[in-house]
Write a protein that holds these residues in place. Structure first.
Motif, mmCIF file in Angstrom:
data_model
loop_
_atom_site.group_PDB
_atom_site.id
_atom_site.type_symbol
_atom_site.label_atom_id
_atom_site.label_comp_id
_atom_site.label_asym_id
_atom_site.label_seq_id
_atom_site.Cartn_x
_atom_site.Cartn_y
_atom_site.Cartn_z
ATOM 1 N N LEU A 43 11.908 1.908 7.432
ATOM 2 C CA LEU A 43 11.420 3.272 7.689
ATOM 3 C C LEU A 43 10.758 3.431 9.049
ATOM 4 O O LEU A 43 10.910 4.466 9.694
ATOM 5 N N ARG A 56 5.740 6.944 -2.875
ATOM 6 C CA ARG A 56 5.452 5.513 -2.757
ATOM 7 C C ARG A 56 6.300 4.660 -3.699
ATOM 8 O O ARG A 56 6.795 3.598 -3.319
ATOM 9 N N ARG A 107 9.748 4.336 -2.279
ATOM 10 C CA ARG A 107 9.680 3.499 -1.070
ATOM 11 C C ARG A 107 9.563 2.024 -1.453
ATOM 12 O O ARG A 107 10.268 1.168 -0.910
ATOM 13 N N GLU A 108 8.704 1.728 -2.428
ATOM 14 C CA GLU A 108 8.544 0.335 -2.857
ATOM 15 C C GLU A 108 9.811 -0.183 -3.536
ATOM 16 O O GLU A 108 10.228 -1.320 -3.295
ATOM 17 N N GLY A 131 11.175 -0.324 1.363
ATOM 18 C CA GLY A 131 10.801 0.301 2.629
ATOM 19 C C GLY A 131 11.969 0.509 3.583
ATOM 20 O O GLY A 131 11.764 0.739 4.773
ATOM 21 N N CYS A 132 13.192 0.459 3.072
ATOM 22 C CA CYS A 132 14.381 0.648 3.914
ATOM 23 C C CYS A 132 15.212 1.817 3.413
ATOM 24 O O CYS A 132 15.257 2.089 2.213
ATOM 25 N N MET A 133 15.855 2.490 4.357
ATOM 26 C CA MET A 133 16.770 3.593 4.059
ATOM 27 C C MET A 133 18.197 3.119 4.278
ATOM 28 O O MET A 133 18.461 2.395 5.239
ATOM 29 N N MET A 157 11.562 9.540 0.573
ATOM 30 C CA MET A 157 11.085 8.154 0.640
ATOM 31 C C MET A 157 9.721 8.061 1.318
ATOM 32 O O MET A 157 8.867 7.294 0.900
ATOM 33 N N MET A 158 9.508 8.866 2.342
ATOM 34 C CA MET A 158 8.225 8.829 3.054
ATOM 35 C C MET A 158 7.074 9.313 2.170
ATOM 36 O O MET A 158 5.945 8.853 2.324
ATOM 37 N N TYR A 193 15.120 11.262 3.570
ATOM 38 C CA TYR A 193 14.126 10.451 4.281
ATOM 39 C C TYR A 193 12.709 10.893 3.892
ATOM 40 O O TYR A 193 11.842 10.060 3.610
ATOM 41 N N GLU A 230 12.797 0.676 -2.935
ATOM 42 C CA GLU A 230 13.829 0.494 -1.915
ATOM 43 C C GLU A 230 13.438 -0.533 -0.851
ATOM 44 O O GLU A 230 14.180 -0.730 0.111
#
Length: 182
Positions: free
Chosen positions: A17, A78, A81-82, A86-88, A74-75, A71, A84
């Protein structure tokens, strides 16, 4: 020898991210109900489509061409994001800035819109299969008023079978109100 074009989707990358940023020219906006639905979709189905970016090698940054709202989910979420790491998921296109802007607009406009007739049919099938209004609203991202309007458009009384209605008023020839129905 000419270079063979390969669609970007065959090169999905997991990009951290912190290496991704929004562009400054995207005119697209998503209303809060659709944003909540996007979040629900990503939470329940995962990322099913990568975002589209171009890579700025001097900064080692990926700037978004399409997928800003995915995006954003995900931002702001939380747990997602966790999950994944922290990657898109990202695909990269390589174009000059004017062509990147055009790509953004094409991506936004190519999505189209939902056909009211098809949505009415879907709601009808869900009601007839026993799904509650609450379930339908929650799982396809509608509020109660929108669901009611789609049911009304259908003209099918069976979509209202589980509802209680108050008695209606009518006006007689002397402008006196009286109840109609039971």
């Amino acid at each position: 020898m000419t270079k063979t074009f390969v669609s970007p989707v065959y090169g999905v990358r997991a990009v951290p991210l912190e290496k991704i940023r929004a562009n400054a020219y995207n005119p697209n906006a998503v209303a809060p109900p659709e944003m909540r639905l996007l979040e629900k979709s990503i939470r329940e189905d995962g990322y099913t489509m990568p975002i589209v970016c171009y890579h700025l090698p001097d900064e080692d940054i990926y700037e978004i061409v399409d997928g800003f709202h995915r995006y954003t989910v995900m931002m702001t979420c939380r747990d997602i994001r966790e999950r994944e790491g922290g990657c898109m998921p990202v695909v990269v296109i390589e174009k000059d800035i004017s062509n990147l802007m055009a790509s953004t607009i094409r991506h936004n406009r190519a999505r189209g819109s939902h056909s009211i007739d098809l949505m009415v049919n879907i709601v009808g099938e869900l009601v007839q299969s026993g799904m509650s209004d609450e379930w339908i609203a929650k799982n396809i991202g509608m509020d109660a008023d929108e669901l009611l309007r789609l049911k009304q458009i259908s003209g099918l009384a069976s979509l209202f079978a589980d509802k209680d209605f108050s008695r209606a008023w009518a006006v007689d020839s002397h402008d006196e109100k009286f109840y109609v129905g039971t």
